[in-house]
Design a protein around this motif. Sequence first.
Motif, short mmCIF file in Angstrom:
data_model
loop_
_atom_site.label_atom_id
_atom_site.label_comp_id
_atom_site.label_asym_id
_atom_site.label_seq_id
_atom_site.Cartn_x
_atom_site.Cartn_y
_atom_site.Cartn_z
N ASP A 74 0.81 -1.23 0.00
CA ASP A 74 0.00 0.00 0.00
C ASP A 74 0.84 1.27 0.00
N ALA A 75 2.14 1.15 0.33
CA ALA A 75 2.96 2.35 0.55
C ALA A 75 3.46 2.95 -0.76
N ASP A 76 3.49 4.29 -0.79
CA ASP A 76 4.20 5.00 -1.86
C ASP A 76 5.62 5.31 -1.41
N LEU A 77 5.73 5.69 -0.15
CA LEU A 77 7.01 6.08 0.43
C LEU A 77 7.25 5.23 1.68
N ILE A 78 8.47 4.74 1.84
CA ILE A 78 8.82 3.94 3.01
C ILE A 78 10.03 4.59 3.68
N SER A 79 9.90 4.88 4.98
CA SER A 79 11.05 5.36 5.75
C SER A 79 11.48 4.23 6.67
N VAL A 80 12.76 3.93 6.66
CA VAL A 80 13.30 2.86 7.51
C VAL A 80 14.26 3.52 8.50
N ILE A 81 14.00 3.33 9.79
CA ILE A 81 14.76 4.05 10.83
C ILE A 81 15.31 3.03 11.83
N TYR A 82 16.62 3.04 12.03
CA TYR A 82 17.20 2.03 12.94
C TYR A 82 18.56 2.50 13.46
N LYS A 121 8.00 1.85 -5.31
CA LYS A 121 8.25 2.33 -3.93
C LYS A 121 9.48 3.20 -3.87
N LYS A 122 9.39 4.26 -3.07
CA LYS A 122 10.56 5.12 -2.79
C LYS A 122 10.92 4.91 -1.32
N VAL A 123 12.21 4.94 -1.04
CA VAL A 123 12.67 4.66 0.32
C VAL A 123 13.60 5.76 0.81
N VAL A 124 13.45 6.10 2.09
CA VAL A 124 14.42 6.96 2.77
C VAL A 124 14.91 6.18 3.98
#
Length: 199
Positions: A74-82, A121-124
């Motif tokens: 469902d996501a257009d943009l995904i932010s991954v934080i770790y 999908k775009k990822v940050v």
Amino acid sequence: MNHLIVSAHPSDNSFSNYLASVLTEKYKSIGWEVNLRDLYKTGFNPVLSPADLGMLKSGNTPDDIAIEQKYIRDADLISVIYPLWWAGFPAILKGYIDRVLSNGFAFNYGAGGASGLLTDKKVVIHTTMGNTVEEYEEKGLIQAFRQSQGDEIFKFCGMQILGHYFYPQITLADEAQREHFMQMALSRYSELAVESSVK
Ligand SMILES: Cc1cc2nc3c(=O)[nH]c(=O)nc-3n(C[C@H](O)[C@H](O)[C@H](O)COP(=O)(O)O)c2cc1C
């Protein structure tokens, strides 16, 4: 527009979870749907088990994996934080990647090699760390992290990585430095023109 935020830090007062909550509010305030998946809060099981592998190979997806895959779908943009742990992902995030970005969902193999399936999908990516960037740059590791924690996973799955950012010595940061890092993080989304690039 739909923004999936995947956060993988056990502590509520971590910079990682602070960033996850500020991004959640920011994107909700401009009318996006935001799904925050805090892997510790959801109790995500990170172990790819023999049963999981057997099911996935026979075309069946375990329920907890299917839930996370729907968030990604469902996501257009995904932010991954770790946080960086032992120069890699925390185990819970590694396990999320092992289990959720499965063959047939995130990529597949053909005669010409692997192809990513998540091409819309775009990822940050945000990596917090205890060390300085300089310590790692001297060893060529920042570039290695960009490849092993960014390209070889998200790009491999067909996603476009808009940015991969490192937050050095976050453990020593006082309130003012944390705010500075936060403003930097938010301005990066504006600089990347994330809002227009995913439309
Ligand atoms: C198990 C463990 C391993 C860690 N390994 C590293 C490491 O390899 N490199 C590094 O720079 N920091 C390392 N750290 C420090 C964390 O990256 C740091 O505590 C975290 O980024 C703090 O982020 P936060 O403000 O979001 O809590 C480690 C911390 C823990 C608990």
